[in-house]
Design an enzyme around this catalytic site. Structure first.
Site, PDB file in Angstrom:
ATOM      1  N   SER A 134      58.056  68.165  33.003  1.00 18.00           N
ATOM      2  CA  SER A 134      59.407  67.730  32.496  1.00 18.00           C
ATOM      3  C   SER A 134      60.143  68.903  32.420  1.00 18.00           C
ATOM      4  O   SER A 134      61.628  68.587  32.778  1.00 18.00           O
ATOM      5  CB  SER A 134      59.369  67.121  31.177  1.00 18.00           C
ATOM      6  OG  SER A 134      58.998  68.276  30.127  1.00 18.00           O
ATOM      7  N   SER A 145      53.999  70.336  31.866  1.00 18.04           N
ATOM      8  CA  SER A 145      55.233  70.300  31.974  1.00 18.04           C
ATOM      9  C   SER A 145      56.029  71.799  32.423  1.00 18.04           C
ATOM     10  O   SER A 145      57.106  71.858  32.969  1.00 18.04           O
ATOM     11  CB  SER A 145      56.267  69.987  30.778  1.00 18.04           C
ATOM     12  OG  SER A 145      56.291  68.536  30.854  1.00 18.04           O
ATOM     13  N   LYS A 167      65.145  75.620  28.271  1.00 15.00           N
ATOM     14  CA  LYS A 167      65.053  74.348  28.361  1.00 15.00           C
ATOM     15  C   LYS A 167      65.773  73.654  27.448  1.00 15.00           C
ATOM     16  O   LYS A 167      65.846  73.912  26.462  1.00 15.00           O
ATOM     17  CB  LYS A 167      63.490  74.107  28.320  1.00 15.00           C
ATOM     18  CG  LYS A 167      63.282  72.459  28.571  1.00 15.00           C
ATOM     19  CD  LYS A 167      61.666  72.326  28.929  1.00 15.00           C
ATOM     20  CE  LYS A 167      61.231  70.576  28.723  1.00 15.00           C
ATOM     21  NZ  LYS A 167      59.732  70.486  29.048  1.00 15.00           N
TER      22      LYS A 167
HETATM   23  N1  GLN Z   1      53.658  64.583  32.350  1.00 20.26           N
HETATM   24  C1  GLN Z   1      53.334  64.537  31.135  1.00 20.26           C
HETATM   25  C2  GLN Z   1      53.995  63.601  30.341  1.00 20.26           C
HETATM   26  O1  GLN Z   1      54.867  62.867  30.908  1.00 20.26           O
HETATM   27  C3  GLN Z   1      53.305  65.961  30.472  1.00 20.26           C
HETATM   28  C4  GLN Z   1      54.660  66.371  30.004  1.00 20.26           C
HETATM   29  C5  GLN Z   1      54.923  67.743  29.179  1.00 20.26           C
HETATM   30  O2  GLN Z   1      54.177  68.503  29.610  1.00 20.26           O
HETATM   31  N2  GLN Z   1      56.160  67.626  28.525  1.00 20.26           N
HETATM   32  O3  GLN Z   1      53.537  63.626  29.117  1.00 20.26           O
END
Ligand code: GLN
Length: 482
Positions: free
Chosen positions: A153, A177, A78
Site C-alpha cells: 500500500s 506494504s 506516508k
Molecule cells: N497487501 C496487503 C493487504 O492488502 C498488505 C497491505 C499492508 O501491508 N498494509 O492487506
C-alpha cells in the site's frame, strides 16, 4: 542533480556547507512539480511551509546548532502517519479533511533530528491493498512504466523515492506494504521487527501486524532512517526498548560464515526470471563466504487465509471509530444517530475497505469466531514456529519479494482473491513479527525491477542490513528514465 543524491551525501554536503537546506528543498519541490502530475505519488505537499522550515534549519546550521548531521533534509511520509497540522487522509474519503492535532512518534523522531516534511504520500485506502488502486485520490504510477502499478500500500512513498521526488520516505507494512512496492519500484524498503518502532500516531489497520519502516535508494540510507525512528515509546505498549546496532557504520557487509536459509516454498509460483536472478545473488553471497542451505517453511500455504482473517478482524474493530461523530466526513441531511453512522460509513469508505470490514465482522461474530478467527490464530502460531525452527539453524532467510514484477494498472483490481494471493511472499514476516528488507537486484525483460527479500530473527536488523549491503555491492543501480 541534487535529486539524484543519497541522504548520506546530502548530509555531507550540508556539513561542508556546499549546499543549503533551502537549495535541497527547492530542487525536490521542482522535481515534484515536474513529475507528480504524472506519477501521483503525493497527496499533500506544502511548499510554503517546507521553505520556511528549510530557512529555519539553515539558520540552525549557521549558528552551529544543527539537530543532527541530517538537519535540513526533507523526507516523504506516508499519509497514514500523523503529522500535526498537516492533513493525514489515509487516502480515504472519510479522512479527506482530517488534520491531526499530534505527531506520530516516528515523525516526531525525524523532526527531532532536523529532517523536514516534504509531503504526504499516496497509498491504498487505510493501507488495504497492494497497488494504490484503492486510494480515494486515484492510483500512483510506476516510474519505470506508468501503465503499471507501483505496488502498495505504500506505493506513493516508493514512487517518490524511485523517481527522485524524495531522497527517502517513511511507510508502513502490515503484510508487505513496504517491501512489495520497494521491489516493484527498484528501491530499498525495510520493515523492522514488530515493536522496534512505535505505532503511536500510525492510523491503525491491523494492530498486531502494523509496523512503520523506511524507503531509500541505498541500504545505508534505509539504516539511517530506520535508526532515527526506532526506539521505545510509552504511548505504544508494544514498542520495545532495544539497542539500535545497525547504523551505517555498523554494517560491514562482511558475510563470511553467515548461514542463509533458502525456503523452497518461496520459489513456488515465482516467475522464472525472478527466481533466476534471486538464485544468482544467493550464489554470489555463497562465493563471499556465506553458508547457504535449503530450508522448509512448511506452513507458508496457510499464510494467506491466516493473514486475511486476522487482518480483517482487527481492521473491522479498528475502523469502528469512524462513526462520523468525532472526526472525518460528516454527510448532509442526517436525521438521527443511526443515519449518521450509516451515511458517514457508506459514503466515507471505499469498496475494498467495506469488503474487509464485512469479512472481519463476519469472522468475529458469535458462532463463527472459533471456526475462523480462533483457527487463524492457531495457524499464526504454526507459522511463528516455522520461523523459530528455521532461525535455530540459519541467521537469515532469502527469497523473492514477489512472484511477478509490477503488473498493469486495472489488471487485478476486480479480482480481490487473486490480489490477496499476490501477497504470499511477504505476509508471513508480519505474522511472525520478524524484520524483512527488499533490495533491488535487477530488472526483467520488460525493464521492470526485481526485489530480493532478506528476513531475519527478531531484532536482527543488523544481520539483514549487512547482508543487504553486500548484495547491493553486486548490483547495478536501477533508475527509471522519467
Ligand atoms: N497487501 C496487503 C493487504 O492488502 C498488505 C497491505 C499492508 O501491508 N498494509 O492487506
Amino acid at each position: 542533480m541534487i535529486t539524484d543524491k543519497t541522504i548520506s551525501s546530502l548530509s555531507e554536503m550540508l556539513e561542508k556547507k556546499e549546499i543549503s537546506s533551502r537549495e535541497i528543498c527547492q530542487a525536490y519541490l521542482k522535481r515534484i512539480s515536474d513529475l507528480n502530475g504524472r506519477l501521483n505519488a503525493y497527496i499533500t505537499v506544502d511548499p510554503g511551509m517546507l521553505m520556511v522550515e528549510a530557512g529555519i534549519s539553515d539558520e540552525r546550521r549557521s549558528s552551529g546548532k544543527q539537530l543532527s548531521r541530517y538537519d535540513g533534509i526533507p523526507i516523504a511520509v506516508k499519509d497514514n502517519i500523523s503529522t500535526k497540522g498537516v492533513k493525514t487522509t489515509c487516502a480515504s474519503r472519510i479522512l479527506s479533511n482530517f488534520v491531526p492535532p499530534y505527531d506520530a512518534h516516528s515523525y516526531e523522531q525525524m523532526k527531532s533530528r532536523g529532517f523536514l516534511l516534504l509531503g504526504k504520500t499516496n497509498m491504498d485506502e487505510f493501507a488495504m491493498g497492494s497497488t494504490t488502486e484503492t486510494s480515494y485520490f486515484g492510483p500512483s504510477k510506476n516510474p519505470f512504466n506508468t501503465d503499471r502499478v507501483p505496488g502498495g500500500s505504500s506505493g506513493g512513498s516508493a514512487v517518490a523515492v524511485s523517481s527522485g521526488m524524495a531522497p527517502g520516505a517513511l511507510g508502513s507494512d502490515t503484510g508487505g506494504s513496504i517491501r512489495q512496492p520497494a521491489a516493484f519500484c527498484g528501491v530499498v524498503g525495510i520493515k523492522p521487527t514488530y515493536g522496534r518502532v512505535s505505532r503511536y500516531g500510525l492510523v491503525a489497520y491491523a494492530s498486531s501486524l502494523d509496523q512503520i519502516g523506511a524507503f531509500a535508494t541505498t541500504v545505508g540510507d534505509a539504516a539511517v532512517l530506520l535508526s532515527t525512528i526506532s526506539g521505545h515509546d510509552v504511548r505504544d505498549t508494544t514498542s520495545i526498548d532495544r539497542e539500535v546496532d545497525f547504523r551505517p557504520g555498523d554494517l560491514s557487509g562482511d558475510v563470511s560464515g553467515v548461514r542463509i536459509g533458502v525456503p523452497e516454498e518461496y520459489f513456488e509460483g515465482v516467475s522464472e526470471e525472478i527466481a533466476a536472478v534471486i538464485k544468482n545473488k544467493i550464489s554470489l553471497l555463497e562465493k563471499s563466504g556465506a553458508v547457504v542451505e535449503k530450508i522448509s517453511l512448511k506452513y507458508t500455504e496457510y499464510a494467506i487465509p491466516v493473514y486475511y482473517l486476522i487482518a480483517t478482524a482487527e481492521a473491522s474493530s479498528n475502523l469502528a471509530r469512524y462513526d462520523g461523530v468525532r472526526y472525518g466526513l460528516r454527510p448532509e441531511g442526517i436525521n438521527n444517530l443511526s443515519d449518521l453512522y450509516l451515511k458517514s460509513r457508506s459514503e466515507g469508505f471505499g469498496r475494498e475497505v467495506k469488503r474487509r470490514i464485512i469479512l472481519g465482522t463476519f469472522s468475529l461474530s458469535s458462532g463463527y469466531y472459533d471456526a475462523y478467527y480462533m483457527k487463524a490464530l492457531k495457524g499464526r502460531t504454526l507459522i511463528i514456529r516455522d520461523f523459530q525452527d528455521a532461525f535455530s539453524k540459519v541467521d537469515a532467510i532469502i527469497s523473492p519479494v514477489t512472484t511477478t514484477t509490477a503488473f498493469k494498472i486495472g489488471e487485478m483490481i476486480s479480482d480481490p482473491l487473486q490480489m490477496y494471493m499476490s501477497d504470499i511472499l511477504t505476509i508471513s514476516t508480519n505474522l511472525a513479527g520478524i524484520p524483512g528488507i527488499s533490495v533491488p537486484v535487477g530488472v526483467d525483460g520488460k525493464g521492470m525491477p526485481i526485489g530480493l527479500q532478506i528476513m531475519g530473527d527478531h531484532f536482527r536488523e543488523k544481520t539483514i542490513l549487512s547482508l543487504a549491503a553486500n548484495v547491493e555491492k553486486t548490483c547495478e543501480k536501477i533508475k527509471p528514465e522519467i
